[in-house]
Design a protein around this motif. Structure first.
Motif, PDB file in Angstrom:
ATOM      1  N   GLY A   1       0.928  -1.266  -0.013  1.00  0.00           N
ATOM      2  CA  GLY A   1      -0.115  -0.127   0.042  1.00  0.00           C
ATOM      3  C   GLY A   1       0.880   1.423   0.021  1.00  0.00           C
ATOM      4  O   GLY A   1       0.279   2.375   0.072  1.00  0.00           O
TER       5      GLY A   1
ATOM      6  N   CYS B   1      -9.166  -6.566   0.055  1.00  0.00           N
ATOM      7  CA  CYS B   1      -8.436  -5.397   0.202  1.00  0.00           C
ATOM      8  C   CYS B   1      -7.131  -5.616   0.323  1.00  0.00           C
ATOM      9  O   CYS B   1      -6.192  -5.031  -0.020  1.00  0.00           O
ATOM     10  CB  CYS B   1      -8.893  -4.726   1.617  1.00  0.00           C
ATOM     11  N   LYS B   2      -6.507  -6.681   1.162  1.00  0.00           N
ATOM     12  CA  LYS B   2      -5.124  -7.062   1.125  1.00  0.00           C
ATOM     13  C   LYS B   2      -4.676  -7.223  -0.326  1.00  0.00           C
ATOM     14  O   LYS B   2      -3.563  -6.797  -0.598  1.00  0.00           O
ATOM     15  CB  LYS B   2      -5.083  -8.225   1.993  1.00  0.00           C
TER      16      LYS B   2
ATOM     17  N   GLU C   1      -4.377  -4.033  -2.135  1.00  0.00           N
ATOM     18  CA  GLU C   1      -3.213  -3.048  -1.730  1.00  0.00           C
ATOM     19  C   GLU C   1      -1.905  -3.656  -2.129  1.00  0.00           C
ATOM     20  O   GLU C   1      -0.973  -2.765  -2.507  1.00  0.00           O
ATOM     21  CB  GLU C   1      -3.287  -3.067   0.111  1.00  0.00           C
TER      22      GLU C   1
ATOM     23  N   LEU D   1     -10.227   2.736   0.143  1.00  0.00           N
ATOM     24  CA  LEU D   1      -8.945   2.313  -0.524  1.00  0.00           C
ATOM     25  C   LEU D   1      -9.562   2.405  -2.098  1.00  0.00           C
ATOM     26  O   LEU D   1      -8.711   2.571  -3.029  1.00  0.00           O
ATOM     27  CB  LEU D   1      -8.607   0.875  -0.522  1.00  0.00           C
TER      28      LEU D   1
ATOM     29  N   CYS E   1      -7.573   4.172  -5.028  1.00  0.00           N
ATOM     30  CA  CYS E   1      -6.919   3.500  -6.410  1.00  0.00           C
ATOM     31  C   CYS E   1      -7.314   4.046  -7.661  1.00  0.00           C
ATOM     32  O   CYS E   1      -6.861   4.384  -8.665  1.00  0.00           O
ATOM     33  CB  CYS E   1      -7.739   1.897  -6.139  1.00  0.00           C
TER      34      CYS E   1
END
Ligand SMILES: [Zn+2]
Length: 450
Positions: free
Chosen positions: A191, A302-303, A306, A337, A341
């Motif tokens: 991230g 999400c992980k 990122e 996020l 992005c």
């Protein structure tokens, strides 16, 4: 980014929309300036002796710096029961330490990467990314115990002394890298500037060993089997193996996991052998974190997103965040996020929609207000941007980067006097780098400075 290019920024702001590069620069400038200058105003940095911190200074670091780091990790989860559960365990355990009167506090953070850390006074954060990987209360006790170990052995104060020695060589530079724990997750780098923080530094291997041993003592005193520490380290080693893309980061900052598993196991079988019959409280952990674990598909997406962003694979990251939002449309981190992005892809209008959603979902958390403000600037709405930055200031005071962003907003709105005041405030509070150059160039151009 050259100064000449920057000088045209507010003109572009008034005439047309800012470019993607401008927006990224503004957003990044605010973040970086905030991290540095927030520390520069800390009394910890000013009159430092070279041998560490007094207890009062440790407490002060927590008060002044910790809120900024917690916000960079997108704030505490909006799940009071989960926060209470972790705090309850922490409160029981910290009474059993050598420094029971430190101002310990606990929260589960919205960050998706795998990490836990403490500030020197005991302000601790555990990410939702690691909470959904743990398997029992004993493992959580091991995690918190390890962090308490750093607080009790005063590792941050020791590191601070070393930092000051290093800084003494760099005149005029007051970057107080407050030692906090990033040892659990080399994944912090995922991230980019968002996950990793200028406020965090790593401890030495000796510090880690000592914190592990202390943590194991505390968890056993609290009635958990010492094997919880072994399982915690085993989990981290497994995680690194199962996610090859993250291997490199993991091992660069976390090279001693194998050794830590072996140490924990040895101590569990010798010093703490009697504890091994204790109940690891697996059911209680599962029940208490059920609401958080329901979000696991969103957290994992999400992980992944990122990680994709860190590799600059933006369409893939966008797909990941869309998957997260399909599972959890009202998830603050997923919305934030997604906004970041889209910003990275130059889609500022779309980004603003998600940033706006994020801030209505979690109005008490500061980051969405900052991103919204930058995007409002990009959409030629500097008046609204000022409001957003003021809201950020109220929620998270002490980030001079915001003074800079307010300066840009006032300048965009044609209010030269207010802009000059903001730029001057930014410079007085220790603002550095390109934003400082830019601020100075405006003050000079308007005759406020020579
Ligand atoms: Zn540690």
């Amino acid at each position: 980014m050259e100064n000449g290019e920057l000088a045209g920024l507010p003109r572009r702001l008034r005439r047309n929309r800012l470019t993607r590069r401008d927006v990224l620069w503004l957003f990044g400038a605010g973040v970086a300036a905030g991290s540095l200058a927030g520390c520069a105003t800390s009394p910890v940095t000013g009159e430092r002796i070279l041998v560490g911190m007094s207890e009062e200074e440790e407490r002060q670091v927590d008060r002044q710096v910790a809120p900024h780091q917690f916000s960079q990790d997108m704030g505490p989860v909006q799940d009071e029961a989960v926060n209470r559960y972790v705090a309850g365990l922490g409160d029981r355990m910290d009474d059993l330490t050598q420094r029971p009167n430190m101002p310990y506090s606990y929260r589960v953070l919205n960050a998706n990467y795998i990490n836990a850390y403490t500030f020197p006074g005991g302000a601790m954060g555990v990410t939702r990314g690691i909470m959904t990987e743990l398997d029992s209360e004993a493992e959580l006790a091991a995690l918190l115990g390890h962090e308490m170990g750093h607080v009790n052995a005063r590792h941050a104060a020791q590191r601070q002394g070393q930092q000051m020695l290093a800084q003494a060589a760099v005149a005029g530079l007051t970057i107080a890298a407050v030692a906090t724990d990033s040892s659990w997750g080399g994944l912090a780098a995922v991230g980019g500037e968002i996950g990793a923080s200028a406020l965090l530094a790593s401890y030495s291997r000796d510090n880690e060993r000592e914190a592990d041993a202390l943590g194991q003592d505390y968890m056993v005193k609290a009635g958990y089997p010492a094997s919880g520490m072994t399982q915690l380290h085993g989990l981290l080693v497994r995680e690194a193996k199962e996610t090859p893309s993250l291997l490199e980061t993991m091992f660069s900052t976390h090279p001693m996991s194998g050794e830590r598993v072996a140490n924990a196991q040895r101590l569990a079988e010798t010093r703490h052998a009697a504890s091994l019959k204790a109940n690891p409280k697996r059911e209680r952990y599962m029940d208490s974190t059920a609401s958080l674990r329901r979000l696991k598909p969103a957290i994992d997406a999400c992980k992944s997103g990122e990680a994709a962003m860190a590799r600059k694979q933006l369409p893939q990251a966008q797909g990941d965040f869309a998957r997260a939002l399909a599972v959890a449309p009202r998830d603050y981190p997923s919305n934030l996020l997604m906004a970041r992005c889209l910003v990275a892809q130059g889609r500022q209008k779309d980004a603003l929609r998600y940033a706006d959603a994020a801030r209505s979902i979690y109005p008490q958390e500061a980051q969405a207000h900052k991103l919204t403000g930058v995007l409002q600037l990009a959409e030629r709405n500097p008046g609204a941007a000022v409001q957003s930055f003021e809201q950020f200031d109220r929620l998270l005071p002490g980030d001079p980067g915001i003074a800079f962003l307010k300066g840009v907003s006032y300048e965009g709105a044609g209010n030269q006097r207010a802009a000059a005041e903001s730029y001057a405030r930014f410079l007085r509070s220790g603002g550095q780098g390109k934003p400082a150059e830019y601020s100075m160039s405006r003050l000079k151009a308007w005759g406020y400075a020579r």
